[in-house]
Scaffold this active site. Structure first.
Site, PDB file in Angstrom:
ATOM      1  N   HIS A  27      10.328 -30.556  72.279  1.00 47.34           N
ATOM      2  CA  HIS A  27      11.551 -30.332  71.508  1.00 47.34           C
ATOM      3  C   HIS A  27      12.588 -31.384  71.896  1.00 47.34           C
ATOM      4  CE1 HIS A  27      12.445 -28.457  75.377  1.00 47.34           C
ATOM      5  NE2 HIS A  27      13.737 -28.649  75.097  1.00 47.34           N
ATOM      6  N   ARG A  79       8.139 -23.381  89.808  1.00 48.32           N
ATOM      7  CA  ARG A  79       9.079 -24.433  89.442  1.00 48.32           C
ATOM      8  C   ARG A  79      10.295 -23.781  88.804  1.00 48.32           C
ATOM      9  NH1 ARG A  79      10.210 -27.239  84.730  1.00 48.32           N
ATOM     10  NH2 ARG A  79      11.213 -29.240  85.197  1.00 48.32           N
ATOM     11  N   ASP A  88      16.887 -31.480  72.562  1.00 45.59           N
ATOM     12  CA  ASP A  88      17.993 -30.549  72.774  1.00 45.59           C
ATOM     13  C   ASP A  88      19.022 -30.758  71.662  1.00 45.59           C
ATOM     14  OD1 ASP A  88      16.683 -29.733  75.039  1.00 45.59           O
ATOM     15  OD2 ASP A  88      17.921 -30.897  76.415  1.00 45.59           O
ATOM     16  N   HIS A 141      11.151 -34.023  74.624  1.00 50.50           N
ATOM     17  CA  HIS A 141      10.620 -33.699  75.943  1.00 50.50           C
ATOM     18  C   HIS A 141       9.946 -32.322  75.918  1.00 50.50           C
ATOM     19  CE1 HIS A 141      14.742 -32.165  75.720  1.00 50.50           C
ATOM     20  NE2 HIS A 141      14.382 -31.231  76.579  1.00 50.50           N
TER      21      HIS A 141
END
Ligand SMILES: O=C(O)CCC(=O)C(=O)O
Ligand SMILES: [Fe+2]
Length: 142
Positions: free
Chosen positions: A6, A75, A8, A65
């Site tokens: 996607h 994570r 941002d 990204h």
């Protein structure tokens, strides 16, 4: 948690990644090749978002990204999405627009853009493109 490819919607995104695991990847070629953006202790990752892409008439490219998971390490990432006040129409300064660089996108507020993003997801920028026939008039009024 992983995230599908996607861009941002923000102007910029400030991203903190925990330093013990990789996961963030960026693509410069529309999703064929993925390059890891590994965490650097004490550093933030800064993403260019869609509003910056619109506000610079495409000169700063929004960054495609994704986040991939791994089986062995936890994570954690924290993102701050920096945008514009609700009522502000986003469009580039006139010095970035001329005959060689025509206006690429219809002026939009962040909310209008988020509505388009909700409907069209990764195709939202295309949807507000001036060359799309049904919005050409909104671009011409400038
Ligand atoms: O987890 C990450 O590194 C990416 C998060 C992200 O892309 C987002 O929240 O928009
Ligand atoms: Fe993101």
């Amino acid at each position: 948690m992983g995230l599908a490819p996607h861009t941002d919607s923000s102007l910029i995104t400030l991203l903190h990644q925990s330093s013990n695991a990789t996961g963030l990847q960026i693509s410069g070629d529309g999703g064929n090749l993925w390059i890891p953006v590994n965490p650097i202790p004490g550093a933030l990752t800064v993403n260019v978002g869609d509003l910056m892409h619109i506000a610079t008439n495409g000169q700063f490219k929004t960054a495609l990204h994704r986040a991939v998971v791994n089986r062995t390490r936890h994570r954690v990432s924290m993102a701050y999405f920096y945008g514009t006040p609700q009522e502000v129409k986003i469009s580039p300064p006139m010095k970035l627009v001329d005959v060689d660089h025509p206006l690429l996108y219809q002026p939009v507020t962040w909310k209008e853009y988020l509505d388009a993003k909700g409907k069209y997801f990764n195709r939202a920028l295309e949807f507000i493109k001036c060359e799309a026939l049904f919005i050409a008039d909104r671009c011409r009024q400038l």
